[in-house]
Scaffold this active site. Structure first.
Site, mmCIF file in Angstrom:
data_model
loop_
_atom_site.group_PDB
_atom_site.id
_atom_site.type_symbol
_atom_site.label_atom_id
_atom_site.label_comp_id
_atom_site.label_asym_id
_atom_site.label_seq_id
_atom_site.Cartn_x
_atom_site.Cartn_y
_atom_site.Cartn_z
ATOM 1 N N GLY A 1 0.827 -1.388 -0.035
ATOM 2 C CA GLY A 1 0.148 0.056 -0.095
ATOM 3 C C GLY A 1 0.850 1.263 -0.080
ATOM 4 N N GLY B 1 0.091 -5.143 0.698
ATOM 5 C CA GLY B 1 -1.013 -5.021 -0.231
ATOM 6 C C GLY B 1 -1.052 -5.786 -1.487
ATOM 7 N N GLU C 1 5.093 -5.669 7.658
ATOM 8 C CA GLU C 1 4.366 -4.539 8.367
ATOM 9 C C GLU C 1 5.078 -4.254 9.957
ATOM 10 O OE1 GLU C 1 2.033 -5.780 4.876
ATOM 11 O OE2 GLU C 1 2.775 -6.738 6.551
ATOM 12 N N ASP D 1 -1.975 -6.808 7.235
ATOM 13 C CA ASP D 1 -3.402 -6.590 7.300
ATOM 14 C C ASP D 1 -3.920 -7.464 5.988
ATOM 15 O OD1 ASP D 1 -1.991 -4.557 5.803
ATOM 16 O OD2 ASP D 1 -3.680 -3.253 5.780
#
Length: 336
Positions: free
Chosen positions: A64, A113, A136, A144
C-alpha cells in the site's frame, strides 16, 4: 493519471498494474481503478476469467501507499485513513468472493497489499523471481489485507513466523507455503500469460507451462516450536535459544520490529484462526484506524520510507514493557 490498464477480449478481462515508479504501491485511486472493472465484470456473463499482471519488471505490487497514510495520520485525518483501508479491504473481499477465475501473475515483489490483490484470488502464478512477504511489523503496523485470515491457515506456525518476522519467501517457496498456486519459470511466463489472456482453457495452460515445486526450505518443526502460544515475550525468548541460520535471521528481524506491533500481530493471528475473512477484515479495519494514529506507526514509516535512516525509536522498546491495556485499547471496536 491512469495507473491500471484495463482491457477485455475473448471473455478475458485484463488488469495491468501500471505505476512502475512506485513499484505499483496501491494508492486510493489505484484501488478504485481495480475495483470498478472487477465489480462490472463480476456480473457480466461474457467474462469468464480475469488476469492481473504488472508493467514493472521489479514488482507485481510492493504494498500500500503507506507514506500517504502516514501523512494523513500526522495531519490527524483519521477519516481519510479509514476510508483508504475500508476501500482496500472491500477490494480484497471482492477478489476472495469473485465468481470468475481470477489469476494473478507475480514476477517480482508482492508485499503487503500486493498479496491482498493476489492471494485471495483463485489462481496465483509465481516465477523464480517472485518475492512474497508481509513486512508490516518493521514499520509499526501489522499484517493486514486479510492476512489474519490467510496466514493463520498456513501449515503449523508458518504464518505466525511470516507475520511476526516479515520474512520473505521467493520462487517455488511461495507455492510450497500455500501463498501461490502455480510455479511457471520466467522463461515461459510470457507464453503462459498470452495463453491465459487469449482465452485458452486454464487446465491446458497449467499442464503446458507449470512445474512442480520442492518442499518448503524451512525447518517447520522448529518454527512450530518457537512460534507457538499467545505470548510474544515467550516467542522472543525461545528464538534466542534456537540454533541455525534461519533463527539468526529471525532474531535480527524481530529485534528491529515494533514490540507493540509484534504483540498486536500475534493476538490478531490467533483471533483470525477462528474467524471468516469478512470478520478478519472488519477487525483489521478498526485496528488499522487506531494503530496508524500511534507514535510507533508514525516513527516506523519515517525511519523506513521518509528519512530512511532505518533507526526507529519504538515506545516501548521492549516487548515485556508493552502494557496489556494498550493492546486491549487498540483492539476495541471503533465507533463509526
Amino acid at each position: 493519471m491512469t495507473t491500471v490498464r484495463v482491457s477485455l477480449d475473448q471473455g478475458v478481462g485484463r488488469l495491468v498494474l501500471d505505476r512502475p515508479h512506485a513499484l505499483n504501491a496501491l494508492d486510493l485511486g489505484m484501488i478504485r481503478e481495480l475495483a470498478e472493472p472487477l465489480a462490472a465484470w463480476a456480473s457480466d456473463a461474457s467474462v469468464r476469467r480475469v488476469v492481473v499482471t504488472s508493467s514493472s519488471p521489479k514488482a507485481f505490487c510492493a504494498g500500500g501507499d503507506i507514506r500517504a497514510i502516514r501523512e494523513h495520520a500526522v495531519n490527524g485525518e483519521s477519516g481519510l485513513v479509514r476510508q483508504y483501508f475500508a476501500e482496500e479491504y472491500a477490494l480484497n473481499q471482492l477478489i476472495a468472493e469473485y465468481p470468475k477465475e481470477y489469476v494473478a501473475v507475480i514476477d517480482g515483489y508482492a508485499l503487503g497489499g500486493g498479496l491482498g490483490i493476489s492471494v485471495h484470488g483463485s489462481e496465483r502464478i509465481v516465477t523464480e523471481h517472485a518475492v512474497a512477504a508481509m513486512p508490516e511489523t518493521a514499520i509499526g503496523f501489522f499484517p493486514d489485507i486479510g492476512a489474519s485470515f490467510f496466514l493463520s491457515r498456513l501449515q503449523g506456525e508458518l504464518g505466525t513466523y511470516l507475520g511476526l518476522t516479515g520474512a520473505r519467501l521467493s520462487g517455488s517457496d511461495v507455492v510450497a507455503a500455500g501463498l501461490a498456486t502455480r510455479f511457471v519459470p520466467r522463461a515461459r511466463l510470457a507464453d503462459a500469460t498470452s495463453a491465459l489472456t487469449s482465452g485458452v482453457d486454464s487446465d491446458s495452460v497449467w499442464g503446458t507451462y507449470t512445474e512442480e515445486v520442492p518442499a518448503l526450505a524451512l525447518p517447520l518443526e522448529r518454527i512450530d516450536a518457537v512460534f507457538s502460544g499467545h505470548d510474544v515475550v515467550g516467542v522472543l525468548g525461545r528464538i534466542e535459544e534456537e540454533p541455525g541460520d534461519w533463527a539468526g535471521a529471525a532474531r535480527t528481524a524481530l529485534a528491529a520490529c515494533s514490540p507493540t506491533s509484534l504483540a498486536v500481530t500475534l493476538r490478531l493471528l490467533r483471533e483470525g484462526a477462528g474467524s471468516d475473512l469478512a470478520t478478519c477484515l472488519a477487525r483489521e479495519l478498526d485496528l488499522a484506524t487506531r494503530l496508524t494514529a500511534t507514535a510507533d506507526f508514525i516513527e516506523g514509516v519515517r525511519a523506513a520510507l521518509v528519512d530512511k535512516d532505518r533507526s526507529p525509536a519504538w515506545k516501548p522498546q521492549n516487548a515485556a514493557d508493552v502494557a496489556q491495556d494498550t493492546i486491549e485499547a487498540l483492539f476495541r471496536p471503533c465507533d463509526t
